[in-house]
Write a protein that holds these residues in place. Sequence first.
Motif, mmCIF file in Angstrom:
data_model
loop_
_atom_site.group_PDB
_atom_site.id
_atom_site.type_symbol
_atom_site.label_atom_id
_atom_site.label_comp_id
_atom_site.label_asym_id
_atom_site.label_seq_id
_atom_site.Cartn_x
_atom_site.Cartn_y
_atom_site.Cartn_z
ATOM 1 N N MET A 108 -15.861 34.080 63.395
ATOM 2 C CA MET A 108 -16.639 32.893 63.815
ATOM 3 C C MET A 108 -16.975 31.873 62.345
ATOM 4 O O MET A 108 -17.028 30.497 62.922
ATOM 5 C CB MET A 108 -18.155 33.502 63.928
ATOM 6 C CG MET A 108 -19.227 32.527 63.928
ATOM 7 S SD MET A 108 -20.729 33.016 65.046
ATOM 8 C CE MET A 108 -20.092 32.880 66.775
ATOM 9 N N SER A 109 -16.745 32.364 61.288
ATOM 10 C CA SER A 109 -17.073 31.228 60.351
ATOM 11 C C SER A 109 -15.863 30.264 60.066
ATOM 12 O O SER A 109 -16.134 29.100 59.797
ATOM 13 C CB SER A 109 -17.325 31.988 58.877
ATOM 14 O OG SER A 109 -16.239 32.573 58.242
ATOM 15 N N HIS A 110 -14.785 30.549 60.678
ATOM 16 C CA HIS A 110 -13.513 29.871 60.274
ATOM 17 C C HIS A 110 -13.034 29.413 61.713
ATOM 18 O O HIS A 110 -12.154 28.701 61.859
ATOM 19 C CB HIS A 110 -12.404 30.678 59.552
ATOM 20 C CG HIS A 110 -11.402 29.893 58.991
ATOM 21 N ND1 HIS A 110 -10.191 29.354 59.475
ATOM 22 C CD2 HIS A 110 -11.712 29.333 57.724
ATOM 23 C CE1 HIS A 110 -9.468 28.731 58.529
ATOM 24 N NE2 HIS A 110 -10.292 28.585 57.446
ATOM 25 N N ARG A 111 -13.876 29.525 62.883
ATOM 26 C CA ARG A 111 -13.693 29.000 64.388
ATOM 27 C C ARG A 111 -13.315 27.408 64.264
ATOM 28 O O ARG A 111 -13.894 26.851 63.996
ATOM 29 C CB ARG A 111 -14.790 29.333 65.053
ATOM 30 C CG ARG A 111 -14.463 29.315 66.483
ATOM 31 C CD ARG A 111 -15.814 29.546 67.393
ATOM 32 N NE ARG A 111 -15.914 29.307 68.657
ATOM 33 C CZ ARG A 111 -16.353 28.316 69.513
ATOM 34 N NH1 ARG A 111 -16.644 27.445 68.666
ATOM 35 N NH2 ARG A 111 -16.018 28.235 70.538
ATOM 36 N N GLY A 112 -12.058 27.198 64.764
ATOM 37 C CA GLY A 112 -11.421 25.884 65.082
ATOM 38 C C GLY A 112 -11.189 25.441 63.813
ATOM 39 O O GLY A 112 -10.800 24.132 64.071
ATOM 40 N N CYS A 116 -16.569 26.815 56.189
ATOM 41 C CA CYS A 116 -17.406 27.450 57.249
ATOM 42 C C CYS A 116 -17.329 26.267 58.363
ATOM 43 O O CYS A 116 -17.531 25.012 58.311
ATOM 44 C CB CYS A 116 -18.905 27.313 56.671
ATOM 45 S SG CYS A 116 -20.051 27.683 57.556
ATOM 46 N N SER A 117 -17.353 26.988 59.457
ATOM 47 C CA SER A 117 -17.508 25.951 60.673
ATOM 48 C C SER A 117 -18.791 25.626 61.185
ATOM 49 O O SER A 117 -19.936 26.554 60.662
ATOM 50 C CB SER A 117 -16.589 26.615 61.742
ATOM 51 O OG SER A 117 -17.414 27.866 62.334
ATOM 52 N N MET A 118 -19.104 24.860 62.091
ATOM 53 C CA MET A 118 -20.406 24.704 62.540
ATOM 54 C C MET A 118 -20.937 25.939 63.505
ATOM 55 O O MET A 118 -21.908 26.231 63.253
ATOM 56 C CB MET A 118 -20.332 23.626 63.759
ATOM 57 C CG MET A 118 -21.411 22.942 64.455
ATOM 58 S SD MET A 118 -21.881 24.246 66.000
ATOM 59 C CE MET A 118 -20.592 23.943 66.853
ATOM 60 N N ALA A 119 -19.932 26.604 63.991
ATOM 61 C CA ALA A 119 -20.626 27.752 64.874
ATOM 62 C C ALA A 119 -21.163 28.747 63.927
ATOM 63 O O ALA A 119 -22.413 29.303 64.280
ATOM 64 C CB ALA A 119 -19.389 28.488 65.511
ATOM 65 N N PHE A 120 -20.817 28.977 62.867
ATOM 66 C CA PHE A 120 -21.425 30.120 62.086
ATOM 67 C C PHE A 120 -22.696 29.479 61.282
ATOM 68 O O PHE A 120 -23.868 30.349 61.419
ATOM 69 C CB PHE A 120 -20.291 30.670 60.739
ATOM 70 C CG PHE A 120 -20.919 31.702 60.037
ATOM 71 C CD1 PHE A 120 -21.015 31.356 58.652
ATOM 72 C CD2 PHE A 120 -21.130 32.868 60.428
ATOM 73 C CE1 PHE A 120 -21.728 32.431 58.006
ATOM 74 C CE2 PHE A 120 -21.608 33.988 59.536
ATOM 75 C CZ PHE A 120 -21.733 33.550 58.189
ATOM 76 N N LEU A 121 -22.723 28.322 61.134
ATOM 77 C CA LEU A 121 -23.984 27.591 60.229
ATOM 78 C C LEU A 121 -25.149 27.529 61.423
ATOM 79 O O LEU A 121 -26.163 28.004 61.448
ATOM 80 C CB LEU A 121 -23.667 26.263 59.942
ATOM 81 C CG LEU A 121 -24.640 25.784 58.985
ATOM 82 C CD1 LEU A 121 -24.677 26.669 57.674
ATOM 83 C CD2 LEU A 121 -24.431 24.423 58.421
ATOM 84 N N TYR A 122 -24.637 27.274 62.634
ATOM 85 C CA TYR A 122 -25.548 27.150 64.011
ATOM 86 C C TYR A 122 -26.187 28.468 64.040
ATOM 87 O O TYR A 122 -27.415 28.573 64.507
ATOM 88 C CB TYR A 122 -24.880 26.567 65.058
ATOM 89 C CG TYR A 122 -25.770 26.453 66.024
ATOM 90 C CD1 TYR A 122 -25.575 26.971 67.418
ATOM 91 C CD2 TYR A 122 -26.837 25.490 66.096
ATOM 92 C CE1 TYR A 122 -26.326 26.924 68.582
ATOM 93 C CE2 TYR A 122 -27.574 25.306 67.360
ATOM 94 C CZ TYR A 122 -27.520 26.203 68.423
ATOM 95 O OH TYR A 122 -28.427 25.831 69.528
#
Lengths: 196, 130
Positions: free
Chosen positions: A139-143, A152-158
């Motif tokens: 999740m943290s490295h998604r995309g 960190c990707s947006m998905a994990f932070l969101y």
Amino acid sequence: MATAIPLFASFKYADSLTVVGISLCTALVCEAISWILIYRTSSYKSLKSSIDKASKKLETMKTDNPSSKLTNKKSKTKKIDRVESSLKESSRDLSLFKFKSGAVVALVLFVVFGLLNSLFEGKVVAKLPFHPITIVRKMSHRGLKGDDSTDCSMAFLYLLCSISIRTNLQKFLGFSPPRGAAGAGGLFPMPDPKTN
Amino acid sequence: MKESKSAKLNQLQQQENHQNAHLSPSKLAKLFDPDASWDKDQLGDVLHWIRQVVGLISGLLWGSIPLVGGIWIILFLAISSGIVYGYYAMILKVDEEDFGGHAALLQEGLFASLTLFLLAWILVYSLAHF
């Protein structure tokens, strides 16, 4: 305001603040929708009240000193069973009621996530101060491109924003589910071990 | 007749204000009073907010220094649980059996505080050190 924008632009990971800001606004909007569709209705208030009363009654009955007479014990167990099944029923009704209205909130969250995804796809919005385990890294490295697991990707932070902000907001506004409901099975109750 | 009614209303309002003024200090005193009686919901809420404050402060602190590495997540969990345990067992001296046991008390607000801690830690670390 004019001086704030260049200040934020100087941060390499200023996008993280945008994600947090949008999450906060989304949480407020979702709670407002929940209040309109769920929390201000008389059905919700009466269900919550009956769950609170039943769970308090159950606690009192379970913590009272057990009587030495067998007949009194049997009648007490029957009473406890009756209160427990009424609690389970109310909890199930509450879950079902919230589920129907929660579909609107879910739609809002879905739309906001889609919007954020289109804005920040492939972008590193923050830097993790740790190397996440494999499950979290998905999740943290998604995309994101590259092998740096601390990106960190947006998905994990969101996800972090949603859970922390919404949970605490609900708690602060008093919209958290009653504790009695949490222990009573909810929408899909497990079979009662006493009857099997 | 109207004057006596309005006088009564004023009196009631004054009494309410007097009571409200005394609510905050008595609530604060209750937080540190081992003789105070606690409702399950009240204690659960207090433990939840203690965890959130500890999570936020830890995240801000860990991110500012900065502390780096997964071990600091474990340490945060240990410190946070230690503070909560110390509060209900040593300051309030409650019997955990009355509130569902140690597990029930220690898990109050745990997940939310972990996510809040991670959020604060990641944000401060990213914004302050890059």
